[in-house]
Design a protein around this motif. Structure first.
Motif, short mmCIF file in Angstrom:
data_model
loop_
_atom_site.label_atom_id
_atom_site.label_comp_id
_atom_site.label_asym_id
_atom_site.label_seq_id
_atom_site.Cartn_x
_atom_site.Cartn_y
_atom_site.Cartn_z
N VAL A 48 0.13 -3.90 -5.48
CA VAL A 48 -0.44 -2.67 -6.04
C VAL A 48 0.14 -2.42 -7.43
O VAL A 48 -0.58 -2.08 -8.38
N SER A 49 1.44 -2.59 -7.55
CA SER A 49 2.10 -2.37 -8.84
C SER A 49 1.56 -3.32 -9.90
O SER A 49 1.31 -2.92 -11.05
N ASN A 105 3.14 8.57 -15.61
CA ASN A 105 3.70 9.66 -14.83
C ASN A 105 2.88 9.82 -13.55
O ASN A 105 2.02 8.97 -13.24
N GLY A 106 3.13 10.87 -12.82
CA GLY A 106 2.47 11.07 -11.54
C GLY A 106 0.97 11.27 -11.60
O GLY A 106 0.31 11.27 -10.56
N GLY A 107 0.41 11.41 -12.80
CA GLY A 107 -1.04 11.54 -12.92
C GLY A 107 -1.74 10.27 -13.31
O GLY A 107 -2.96 10.24 -13.52
N SER A 108 -0.99 9.15 -13.39
CA SER A 108 -1.54 7.93 -13.99
C SER A 108 -2.56 7.20 -13.13
O SER A 108 -3.48 6.58 -13.66
N PHE A 109 -2.40 7.22 -11.82
CA PHE A 109 -3.19 6.31 -10.99
C PHE A 109 -4.09 7.01 -9.98
O PHE A 109 -4.54 6.39 -9.03
N GLY A 110 -4.38 8.29 -10.23
CA GLY A 110 -5.29 9.00 -9.33
C GLY A 110 -6.67 8.37 -9.24
O GLY A 110 -7.24 8.27 -8.15
N PRO A 111 -7.25 7.89 -10.36
CA PRO A 111 -8.58 7.30 -10.29
C PRO A 111 -8.62 5.83 -9.89
O PRO A 111 -9.69 5.22 -9.87
N LEU A 112 -7.46 5.25 -9.58
CA LEU A 112 -7.40 3.82 -9.28
C LEU A 112 -7.00 3.59 -7.82
O LEU A 112 -5.99 4.11 -7.35
N ASP A 113 -7.78 2.79 -7.11
CA ASP A 113 -7.43 2.34 -5.76
C ASP A 113 -7.25 0.82 -5.79
O ASP A 113 -7.95 0.11 -6.52
N VAL A 114 -6.33 0.34 -4.97
CA VAL A 114 -6.08 -1.10 -4.88
C VAL A 114 -6.11 -1.49 -3.41
O VAL A 114 -5.43 -0.89 -2.58
#
Length: 545
Positions: free
Chosen positions: A289-290, A307-316
């Motif tokens: 994932v990383s 930061n904590g908002g970086s990957f909200g739109p991304l799923d792996v």
């Protein structure tokens, strides 16, 4: 809710990032081994109470948005009341943190006025974990051969070291003095994080800091979604193959990346990748994932801070039991070869729809050379660990970078010749650019390097070099880069070439020549500017004619 000015938000954003940088400096300056204080094989993060990233320092990109998995797992396993002031924890389980056992994550809860407000975490490479071979095995077939494995355990409880853990580590590693020294450097790093976050709370107060955090996360999420919306909706695919798993040398291993873009969201599907392998090329899902996040950030939003908002739109999506989602007892010592490939493949998959952003393939792997033995100058055992720089891919408008560390490792550095020769019974006879190794194109791929060692004692050699089956590919008509090559005693009757070896005995006087791969070229080679060709010849990047 507290109203906060944009100026205050930016000041706090910068303060949190600087706090993480201060943590990183504390770790590097306190470390005992050149792997950390010279190579900088480490990364740190400051987290909030909910395990979201407040600030992450420069370091290894492969740990992007990954350190929080260790604190989150610990809390889910043991409950929220496990966190106590003065505690410091360690975890290195490959199936949780995702990496090999040498990468130990040390983390501590941070309290302000008796309230848990966050965590300080670092990950650093310990030079030996008691694996079946010193430093780590290139041919391990299960996790138990890889060494000492920690679930989340306290190193320090209530501010007091846990002597049982210290004795356990000392008894199970080959270099206890250096290992405990690096461990305490990570403890110092955690304490620096607690100090810096406490200072920020003292200056701004919890309400203002909470408001700033939410605004930072909100802004970042909006920027990420904006970048994704610029990409046409669709499904995009790329694949590549690892040379082998280090044990079955004729078996190629597929790394598959499918990118699905839908409006302002993206999904990276890794489920078609090969099953977990017998050799040590596997990784835990958290690390896959990383790596997918690294590929995403590299291409989609490199200028937006993490930061904590970086990957909200991304799923792996990772398949359990695959090369990228390994289960016990899979060996994970050389987990990063597939991940370097994965990062490049994210870019390749989207090359047709965002051609202005993409680069050709890079040399792509850490290209490890390791020596172990007894130093005749001191009579003491030693282990080296060196990553090798190489060539990156060209892009529309620029040649690829030459002699740069691979995209998995980011701020990691190769060891200076002076350090190698001072600390170890080795002489480096040659360290230069590998001429002509970059792929030809309108823009030339970056070149790899040549590094030649002489053994000043009888030693054991281990190698993990990759990307000969799928070398750095060209883009838009550019040519592929030259694959890597390692030669023992070049030009002699006993010359032999190999890319992987585990504790191979090499005697005093043996020469090892390592040649890292070049990056792919971009565009039709016939369109390259003649002045650029003349300049390349003049500075030794390519051969005349």
């Amino acid at each position: 809710m507290t109203t906060i000015s944009p100026v205050t938000v930016e000041i706090i954003r910068s303060a949190l990032i600087q706090a993480a940088e201060d943590m990183n400096r504390a770790l590097i300056r306190s470390a005992y081994t050149p792997t950390i204080y010279e190579g900088k094989d480490c990364a740190v993060a400051l987290l909030d109470r909910n395990h979201n990233v407040l600030g992450q320092s420069s370091g290894l990109p492969i740990f992007l948005g990954n350190l929080e998995e260790c604190t989150r797992y610990t809390e889910n396993l043991l409950g929220a009341d496990c966190w106590q002031p003065g505690d410091v924890w360690v975890l290195n389980d490959s199936y949780i943190g995702g990496t090999h056992l040498n990468d130990c994550t040390v983390f501590a809860p941070i309290f302000v006025d008796d309230e848990l407000v966050g965590f300080a975490a670092s990950r650093a490479h310990w030079i030996d974990m008691g694996s079946k071979d010193p430093g780590g095995s290139m041919d391990s077939t299960n996790i138990y051969q890889d060494g000492l494995r920690f679930p989340p355990v306290r190193l320090i409880a209530g501010g007091v070291e846990v002597p049982d853990i210290m004795r356990l580590v000392s008894l199970n590693v080959r270099f206890p003095y250096e290992t405990l020294g690096d461990m305490h450097a990570q403890v110092a790093c955690a304490r620096m994080g607690a100090k810096r976050l406490g200072e920020i709370y003292a200056r701004y107060g919890s309400d203002t800091l909470a408001a700033a955090r939410e605004e930072i996360f909100k802004q970042t999420d909006a920027l990420e979604r904006e970048r994704i919306r610029e990409i046409p909706d669709g499904e995009y695919y790329a694949e590549g193959y690892l040379d082998n798993d280090g044990v079955n040398l004729d078996t190629r291993l597929k790394v598959s990346v499918r990118v699905i873009v839908d409006g302002e969201t993206m999904r990276i599907d890794l489920t078609d990748s090969a099953d977990q392998a017998e050799g040590p090329v596997n990784c835990g899902a958290a690390q896959a994932v990383s790596a997918a996040r690294v590929g995403y950030k590299l291409l989609i939003s490199p200028e937006v801070s993490l930061n904590g908002g970086s990957f909200g739109p991304l799923d792996v999506d990772v398949r359990d039991g695959s090369l990228l989602g390994a289960r016990e007892p899979a060996a994970c010592q050389y987990y990063y070869s597939s991940l370097g490939m994965l990062i490049d493949l994210v870019v390749k998959a989207l090359s047709d729809v965002v051609p202005e952003r993409i680069a050709a393939g890079s040399y792509g792997d850490s290209m490890i050379i390791q020596f172990t033995g007894d130093d005749p100058r001191s009579g003491k055992p030693f282990v080296t660990l060196e990553a090798t720089v190489g060539g990156w891919g060209a892009w529309d408008g620029e040649d690829g970078e030459t002699a740069l560390i691979n995209n998995v490792n980011g701020s990691l550095r190769d060891l200076p010749v002076e350090v190698v020769e001072t600390l170890y019974p080795l002489r480096v006879h040659e360290y230069r650019i590998r001429k002509d190794s970059g792929g030809r194109g309108q823009y030339r791929g970056g070149n790899g390097v040549v590094r030649k060692y002489e053994m000043l004692a009888d030693l054991d050699l281990s190698l993990w070099w990759e990307r000969s089956v799928t070398p750095a590919w060209g883009a838009a008509g550019g040519e592929s880069g030259t694959p890597p090559r390692v030669t023992i005693n070049p030009g002699e009757p006993d010359e032999v070439s190999m890319l992987k070896a585990n504790s191979r005995r090499v005697t005093r006087g043996t020469i090892i020549r390592c040649e890292s791969g070049g990056g792919g070229g971009f565009g039709d080679p016939a369109k390259r500017d003649s002045a650029a060709i003349e300049r390349d010849v003049a500075v030794g990047m390519v051969t005349a004619g």
